[in-house]
Design a protein around this motif. Structure first.
Motif, mmCIF file in Angstrom:
data_model
loop_
_atom_site.group_PDB
_atom_site.id
_atom_site.type_symbol
_atom_site.label_atom_id
_atom_site.label_comp_id
_atom_site.label_asym_id
_atom_site.label_seq_id
_atom_site.Cartn_x
_atom_site.Cartn_y
_atom_site.Cartn_z
ATOM 1 N N GLU A 151 0.853 -1.179 0.000
ATOM 2 C CA GLU A 151 0.000 0.000 0.000
ATOM 3 C C GLU A 151 0.894 1.235 0.000
ATOM 4 N N PHE A 152 0.314 2.399 -0.313
ATOM 5 C CA PHE A 152 1.097 3.627 -0.337
ATOM 6 C C PHE A 152 1.564 3.990 1.080
ATOM 7 N N VAL A 153 2.866 4.247 1.220
ATOM 8 C CA VAL A 153 3.456 4.614 2.510
ATOM 9 C C VAL A 153 4.499 5.697 2.270
ATOM 10 N N ASP A 154 4.500 6.749 3.089
ATOM 11 C CA ASP A 154 5.504 7.793 2.971
ATOM 12 C C ASP A 154 6.908 7.178 3.083
ATOM 13 N N PRO A 155 7.860 7.607 2.234
ATOM 14 C CA PRO A 155 9.177 6.965 2.227
ATOM 15 C C PRO A 155 9.991 7.189 3.491
ATOM 16 N N ARG A 156 9.597 8.145 4.331
ATOM 17 C CA ARG A 156 10.347 8.385 5.579
ATOM 18 C C ARG A 156 9.706 7.711 6.786
ATOM 19 N N THR A 157 8.607 6.982 6.593
ATOM 20 C CA THR A 157 7.938 6.313 7.716
ATOM 21 C C THR A 157 8.823 5.194 8.266
ATOM 22 N N ARG A 158 9.016 5.216 9.583
ATOM 23 C CA ARG A 158 9.756 4.172 10.282
ATOM 24 C C ARG A 158 8.987 3.778 11.538
ATOM 25 N N PRO A 159 9.018 2.508 11.966
ATOM 26 C CA PRO A 159 9.742 1.402 11.344
ATOM 27 C C PRO A 159 9.073 0.951 10.049
ATOM 28 N N LEU A 160 9.869 0.355 9.193
ATOM 29 C CA LEU A 160 9.377 -0.159 7.933
ATOM 30 C C LEU A 160 8.597 -1.450 8.185
ATOM 31 N N VAL A 161 7.449 -1.581 7.534
ATOM 32 C CA VAL A 161 6.631 -2.799 7.674
ATOM 33 C C VAL A 161 6.391 -3.375 6.289
ATOM 34 N N LEU A 162 6.849 -4.603 6.076
ATOM 35 C CA LEU A 162 6.666 -5.288 4.798
ATOM 36 C C LEU A 162 5.658 -6.411 4.960
ATOM 37 N N ARG A 163 4.896 -6.648 3.902
ATOM 38 C CA ARG A 163 4.042 -7.821 3.899
ATOM 39 C C ARG A 163 4.894 -9.083 3.767
ATOM 40 N N SER A 164 4.326 -10.215 4.100
ATOM 41 C CA SER A 164 5.125 -11.432 4.243
ATOM 42 C C SER A 164 5.355 -12.190 2.938
ATOM 43 N N GLY A 165 4.728 -11.756 1.834
ATOM 44 C CA GLY A 165 4.821 -12.532 0.604
ATOM 45 C C GLY A 165 6.237 -12.706 0.100
ATOM 46 N N ILE A 166 7.055 -11.631 0.130
ATOM 47 C CA ILE A 166 8.425 -11.725 -0.366
ATOM 48 C C ILE A 166 9.235 -12.708 0.473
ATOM 49 N N ALA A 167 9.034 -12.684 1.793
ATOM 50 C CA ALA A 167 9.752 -13.610 2.666
ATOM 51 C C ALA A 167 9.381 -15.054 2.360
ATOM 52 N N HIS A 168 8.111 -15.312 2.036
ATOM 53 C CA HIS A 168 7.698 -16.670 1.653
ATOM 54 C C HIS A 168 8.433 -17.118 0.394
ATOM 55 N N VAL A 169 8.529 -16.216 -0.578
ATOM 56 C CA VAL A 169 9.235 -16.560 -1.823
ATOM 57 C C VAL A 169 10.707 -16.816 -1.534
ATOM 58 N N ALA A 170 11.324 -15.950 -0.741
ATOM 59 C CA ALA A 170 12.747 -16.099 -0.443
ATOM 60 C C ALA A 170 13.034 -17.380 0.323
ATOM 61 N N ALA A 171 12.139 -17.755 1.242
ATOM 62 C CA ALA A 171 12.353 -18.942 2.069
ATOM 63 C C ALA A 171 12.329 -20.228 1.264
ATOM 64 N N ALA A 172 11.772 -20.173 0.053
ATOM 65 C CA ALA A 172 11.759 -21.365 -0.799
ATOM 66 C C ALA A 172 13.144 -21.694 -1.333
#
Length: 283
Positions: A151-172
């Motif tokens: 979703e749209f998030v200001d680039p200076r927003t911290r902490p950064l929160v990512l959805r888990s889909g990329i981690a699922h792909v990487a864990a494969a």
């Protein structure tokens, strides 16, 4: 055996947890060339410049390995910027990436240039994302782009929160790499904003790691890349960037017409830029 290996390399072996396989949609190079010609002019009209944060490893060498580029998501412009960056710094690779299926329904031709319709609000959409991402990570002629925040998030927003889909792909696991890319659109000295990007160091998918460890590592890598870009953006120094695409300068209209006339009457070269430009800007 050789045919089977080739098929797997092209994504035919990628499947979700139910075992169903899914290929990437066919890609039309001719239609993509036309679309990118249009995108180039569109970005030039709406931005002062498209710039890449410079440095010794500004553009990682992808080699012949599958690559997933994951990004932050500050605005509507993101897909056009990502496609432009990919075409300039990694030519020869096809760009694929997910897009909201409802939005894709209004522009069906985009299915033929790498946009894959995903319903982000359903389990079926999440399952399809994993299928197509794994298909992309079986190919060395593709870059799979994904806005990891969802979703749209200001680039200076911290902490950064990512959805888990990329981690699922990487864990494969597998032979591929994931690459963080940061983007933001600050105003400097012109009426049009800058489109600034920074590319982080690639992360190898081997050795295999737990999904939760991947989530932490991916988040930290993208946040560090965003922080580097933010510091460079605040400096307002174009010398810290490579100019990938020149855009719009000056105010335009009657004001610049008058300025140009005055410069010619004085025997001077007219430069419509608001601030004095340096040789590092490449103009």
């Amino acid at each position: 055996m050789a045919r089977r290996a080739t098929a797997e390399r092209r994504g035919r072996g990628a499947s979700d947890d139910t075992g169903r396989a899914e290929d990437l949609p066919p890609f039309s190079h001719r239609l993509n060339d036309w679309f990118m010609w249009y995108v180039r002019g569109y970005l030039k009209r709406h931005f002062h410049a498209l710039r890449l944060l410079d440095g010794p490893d500004a553009v990682p060498d992808l080699g012949d390995r599958p690559v997933l580029v994951y990004t932050n998501h500050p605005g509507w412009w993101d897909p056009l910027v990502f496609l432009s960056v990919g075409r300039i710094v990694w030519p020869g690779r096809m760009s694929y990436g997910p897009i909201d299926a409802a939005a894709l329904g209004h522009y069906r031709f985009m299915e033929r240039i790498g946009f894959i319709g995903i319903d982000p609000r359903s389990r079926a959409g999440a399952a399809r994302f994993l299928r197509v991402a794994r298909a992309a990570m079986a190919r060395s002629d593709v870059i799979f782009w994904c806005t990891a925040q969802g979703e749209f998030v200001d680039p200076r927003t911290r902490p950064l929160v990512l959805r888990s889909g990329i981690a699922h792909v990487a864990a494969a696991g597998g032979p591929g790499r994931v690459v963080p890319l940061a983007v933001e659109y600050p105003f400097w000295t012109e009426r049009c904003p800058e489109a600034l990007v920074a590319i982080g160091a690639p992360l190898d998918l081997e050795p295999v790691r737990d999904r939760h460890l991947w989530q932490e590592e991916l988040t930290a890598a993208l946040e560090a890349t965003q922080d580097r870009l933010a510091a460079a953006a605040c400096s307002r120094d174009p010398g810290r960037f490579r100019t990938l695409l020149d855009g719009t300068v000056g105010v335009g209209g009657p004001y610049d017409m008058w300025r140009g006339l005055v410069a010619r009457l004085r025997g001077q070269r007219f430069d419509p830029a608001h601030a004095r430009r340096t040789p590092e800007e490449g103009r």
